[in-house]
Motif scaffolding. Structure first.
Motif, PDB file in Angstrom:
ATOM      1  N   THR A 159      -1.392   2.253  11.617  1.00  0.00           N
ATOM      2  CA  THR A 159      -2.790   2.569  11.313  1.00  0.00           C
ATOM      3  C   THR A 159      -3.119   2.230   9.867  1.00  0.00           C
ATOM      4  OG1 THR A 159      -2.885   4.315  12.994  1.00  0.00           O
ATOM      5  CG2 THR A 159      -4.496   4.424  11.217  1.00  0.00           C
ATOM      6  N   THR A 160      -2.171   2.450   8.960  1.00  0.00           N
ATOM      7  CA  THR A 160      -2.369   2.075   7.550  1.00  0.00           C
ATOM      8  C   THR A 160      -2.650   0.587   7.432  1.00  0.00           C
ATOM      9  OG1 THR A 160      -0.916   3.854   6.779  1.00  0.00           O
ATOM     10  CG2 THR A 160      -1.270   2.006   5.284  1.00  0.00           C
ATOM     11  N   LYS A 186      -6.193  -0.233   8.587  1.00  0.00           N
ATOM     12  CA  LYS A 186      -7.206   0.165   7.597  1.00  0.00           C
ATOM     13  C   LYS A 186      -7.225  -0.792   6.397  1.00  0.00           C
ATOM     14  CE  LYS A 186      -7.479   5.079   8.755  1.00  0.00           C
ATOM     15  NZ  LYS A 186      -7.318   6.469   8.283  1.00  0.00           N
ATOM     16  N   LEU A 187      -6.071  -1.357   6.079  1.00  0.00           N
ATOM     17  CA  LEU A 187      -6.030  -2.384   5.038  1.00  0.00           C
ATOM     18  C   LEU A 187      -6.769  -3.641   5.497  1.00  0.00           C
ATOM     19  CD1 LEU A 187      -2.347  -2.174   3.747  1.00  0.00           C
ATOM     20  CD2 LEU A 187      -4.388  -1.809   2.373  1.00  0.00           C
ATOM     21  N   GLN A 232       8.745  -0.491   5.917  1.00  0.00           N
ATOM     22  CA  GLN A 232       7.748  -0.965   4.938  1.00  0.00           C
ATOM     23  C   GLN A 232       7.383  -2.439   5.121  1.00  0.00           C
ATOM     24  OE1 GLN A 232       9.434  -0.062   1.094  1.00  0.00           O
ATOM     25  NE2 GLN A 232       8.996   2.131   1.272  1.00  0.00           N
ATOM     26  N   ASN A 271      -9.114   0.789   3.239  1.00  0.00           N
ATOM     27  CA  ASN A 271      -8.251   1.222   2.141  1.00  0.00           C
ATOM     28  C   ASN A 271      -7.976   0.039   1.222  1.00  0.00           C
ATOM     29  OD1 ASN A 271      -8.049   3.802   3.138  1.00  0.00           O
ATOM     30  ND2 ASN A 271      -6.095   3.458   4.169  1.00  0.00           N
ATOM     31  N   PHE A 280       0.847  -1.198   0.000  1.00  0.00           N
ATOM     32  CA  PHE A 280       0.000   0.000   0.000  1.00  0.00           C
ATOM     33  C   PHE A 280       0.879   1.243   0.000  1.00  0.00           C
ATOM     34  CE2 PHE A 280      -2.288   3.477   1.996  1.00  0.00           C
ATOM     35  CZ  PHE A 280      -3.486   3.465   1.288  1.00  0.00           C
ATOM     36  N   TYR A 329       0.919   5.760  -1.572  1.00  0.00           N
ATOM     37  CA  TYR A 329       0.322   6.855  -2.316  1.00  0.00           C
ATOM     38  C   TYR A 329       1.283   7.278  -3.424  1.00  0.00           C
ATOM     39  CZ  TYR A 329      -2.666   7.096   1.810  1.00  0.00           C
ATOM     40  OH  TYR A 329      -3.521   6.797   2.832  1.00  0.00           O
ATOM     41  N   GLY A 357       3.445   2.951   9.814  1.00  0.00           N
ATOM     42  CA  GLY A 357       2.389   2.332   9.019  1.00  0.00           C
ATOM     43  C   GLY A 357       1.422   1.466   9.795  1.00  0.00           C
ATOM     44  N   ILE A 362       4.248   2.720   1.600  1.00  0.00           N
ATOM     45  CA  ILE A 362       4.218   2.650   3.068  1.00  0.00           C
ATOM     46  C   ILE A 362       4.434   1.225   3.555  1.00  0.00           C
ATOM     47  CG2 ILE A 362       2.817   3.079   5.131  1.00  0.00           C
ATOM     48  CD1 ILE A 362       1.363   5.256   3.567  1.00  0.00           C
TER      49      ILE A 362
END
Length: 645
Positions: A343-344, A347-348, A498, A353, A311, A313, A341, A318
């Motif tokens: 919280t990222t 959300k995945l 990452q 996301n 994931f 942008y 990362g 990230i």
């Protein structure tokens, strides 16, 4: 104090030099108001707050100022003496006033101002900033990182008393661990408001409990407070009976888990909880919040898995090639510095996301309960808690009745009247409790919590911990609350560079590793500061043919330098020993002064003698520090003269 109904009435508290006190109590008890009163930001209706005239009070600014300053400049100017000296230097240079410039630099030297930028760098590193961010303007940082900058600026102050209101909020667990170590080494007094029991256990030597308008002081850390408070409450038979019911429930739960070999590890955190509840159960029994997660109707295994999940942008990646499997009953703690990362990833996992590449599979029957701070913002501010509950409708869930909703919300501390009020008037803690209630009611079999304890007071945290202990589904937890992590989770996923990988070790090992890396970075800063261009030991550009001659020259240089500084080095070693002994004696005295009985009338002579010894030691320490600095300067001057030859 403040408002129609006094928050505090006939309340008293005594703080001694160097003493660190934790200020606790339910939300609305008056903790923050007390700190404001110490700062003269609110007026007292009766009584007074007295402190030595010479004391400097350090605190975190409420408003964000100096937005155009760089992060480094913003933090260094938190040291007001340094900031004033730098301002006088700039003015003298502007006026081309040589005498004023010399005087200003002398003042900067007197206050050890040359060490201030180095201290600021160490603070910034400790709180999670990278060197690349030091020169970024304050206004370019997000709200949470601006809070960290305000904390760093407060820690730069030359304070005799430091006031901190929930300093661990907006910090990750790595930064909290660093802050604990920093506060342990801070020589001034501290009053800190916190709901983080591990933080309080590590930092404070006393607890001031605000309850029903009074302040009750307990010596020791938070664990000691719970034991003392427990003894008081155990005298109430009704609470004792409730305690026994809680303990029996937890014991039966542990036995049920231990019977399954595959679940033996998951039972370990429950065992720890039982050990704790046996000593503090009466405090838990008096908790106004009592709630439970329903037993999951279905536990798919595995619950979810990912394959080469990535994931990012645009050009900024990230997370890359994340392979994870979450099994039924897993209790995962997600660790990694802020911005790595975490919280990222969450959300995945909840499919909020979409991934850039790879795949994520949810097993049939998976029901996720997700709690994060941004969910508080999605609540309808014009609706009441009751309206939110009544709107919960799903195909597999019967519509809740008005009375069922009221009864359920009552477990989370919402009275029947409170259930009808619009939540726009609620505090952050009340909104968080409502979000928790809505999640609990939906009976998830996987709970994902992202910093759930922000805004929650100690009672709600304890109720959440007990509910999670009993939960038999899977759990993924991100929190800076070390106590909650160690008592709830069984394994850790580490998010860094990452990647997401299993961390083979406990939380203490992980935090020690992070602190070790920080210390190495800080040592590097010192080393870079002490390195001077042209030093005779710098042989990086010497040819291989000249290396032997260079080493001989360096050895000759070191021998000459050692002889030239022999007397100063001997005196310096002696002063360092005297200084260390004096500082230890002062620390022992301060430990004696934490004994509350010392201030009783029959021990007045003993107190007077101790205060006299304290004053004498402080004068001695100041004198030894001046001598130490003088010797250091002499050695540095001799070293520089040799380097110029």
């Amino acid at each position: 104090m403040a408002g129609l109904k006094p928050l505090l009435q006939n309340a008293s508290l005594t703080l001694h030099p160097g003493q660190k006190i934790g200020l606790i109590g339910q939300n609305g008890a008056g903790k923050s108001t007390l700190l404001k009163a110490i700062l003269n930001e609110v007026s007292l209706e009766a009584g007074n707050i007295a402190m030595p005239d010479t004391w400097q009070v350090g605190y975190v600014e409420q408003e964000q100022t100096h937005l155009s300053f760089s992060a480094m400049e913003y933090v260094t100017t938190g040291d007001t003496l340094y900031a004033e000296a730098r301002t006088r230097i700039d003015q003298a240079e502007l006026n081309n006033d040589h005498d004023a410039l010399v005087a200003s630099y002398d003042e900067l030297d007197r206050i050890s101002g040359y060490e201030v930028p180095q201290k600021a760098q160490q603070l910034l590193y400790g709180l999670g900033f990278s060197e690349a961010e030091f020169n970024k303007p304050v206004e370019s940082f997000s709200g949470g990182w601006q809070v960290r900058l305000k904390l760093a600026r407060a820690l730069m102050q030359r304070a005799d008393l430091l006031l901190l209101d929930e300093p661990t909020n907006h910090l990750d667990i790595e930064a909290v661990s660093w802050l604990i170590q920093w506060l342990k080494g801070f020589s001034g007094a501290v009053i800190v408001i916190s709901h983080d029991r591990h933080f309080l256990d590590e930092v404070v030597q006393g607890i001031a409990h605000l309850d029903q308008g009074k302040i009750q002081y307990y010596s020791g850390n938070f664990a000691a407070f719970e034991r003392q408070r427990n003894e008081q409450l155990m005298q109430q038979q009704a609470l004792h009976d409730k305690q026994k019911q809680q303990m029996q429930h937890l014991k039966s739960f542990i036995e049920r888990f231990k019977a399954k070999a595959s679940k033996a590890k998951q039972a370990q955190s429950r065992v720890k909880a039982l050990e704790r509840i046996e000593s503090v159960a009466a405090v838990q029994a008096s908790n106004p919040f009592q709630f439970h997660f329903a037993e999951p109707e279905h536990l798919p295994d595995p619950m979810l898995f990912s394959d080469a999940l990535s994931f990012g942008y645009e050009d900024h990646l990230i997370l890359k090639d994340v392979d994870l499997t979450l099994r039924a009953g897993d209790r995962i703690g997600l660790v990694g510095v802020n911005g790595s990362g975490k919280t990222t990833l969450l959300k995945l996992l909840i499919k909020e996301n979409p991934p850039k590449s790879g795949k994520l599979v949810h097993s049939k029957g998976l029901k996720i309960g997700y709690f994060a701070q941004h969910q508080l913002e999605s609540l309808n501010l014009d609706q009441s808690p009751l309206a939110h509950m009544l709107s919960l409708t799903k195909e597999d869930m019967e519509r809740v009745t008005d009375q069922e909703a009221r009864d359920f919300l009552g477990q989370f501390g919402f009275s029947h009247d409170k259930t009808l009020n619009p939540i726009k008037h609620f505090s952050g803690g009340e909104k968080a409790r409502l979000s928790l209630a809505l999640m609990v009611y939906q009976k998830p079999n996987l709970i994902i919590l992202d910093e759930p304890t922000n805004h929650l007071d100690m009672e709600t945290r304890d109720a959440l911990e007990m509910a999670l202990q009993e939960f038999s589904g899977a759990l993924i937890l991100v929190t800076h609350d070390q106590h909650l992590l160690t008592s709830i989770v069984d394994q850790f996923w580490w998010v860094h560079d990452q990647r997401v990988e299993r961390y083979h070790g406990d939380l203490d090992a992980y935090l020690q590793q992070r602190l070790r890396l920080l210390k190495e970075k800080q040592a590097q800063i010192k080393a870079e500061k002490s390195t001077r261009p042209g030093n005779i030991s710098d042989t990086s550009n010497a040819s291989s043919a000249n290396k032997k001659a260079q080493r001989q020259q360096n050895a000759h240089y070191r021998k000459q330098l050692k002889e030239a500084t022999r007397d100063q080095s001997k005196r310096l070693a002696k002063v360092e020993k005297q200084l260390s002994d004096a500082q230890k004696q002062l620390a022992d005295l301060h430990a004696e002064m934490e004994d509350a009985t010392l201030y009783e009338a029959n021990r007045s002579k003993e107190l007077k003698d101790i205060l006299k010894q304290e004053a004498q030691l402080k004068v001695l320490i100041e004198s030894l520090e001046d001598e130490w600095l003088l010797l250091e300067d002499e050695i540095e001057e001799i070293t520089n003269s040799f380097s110029e030859v």
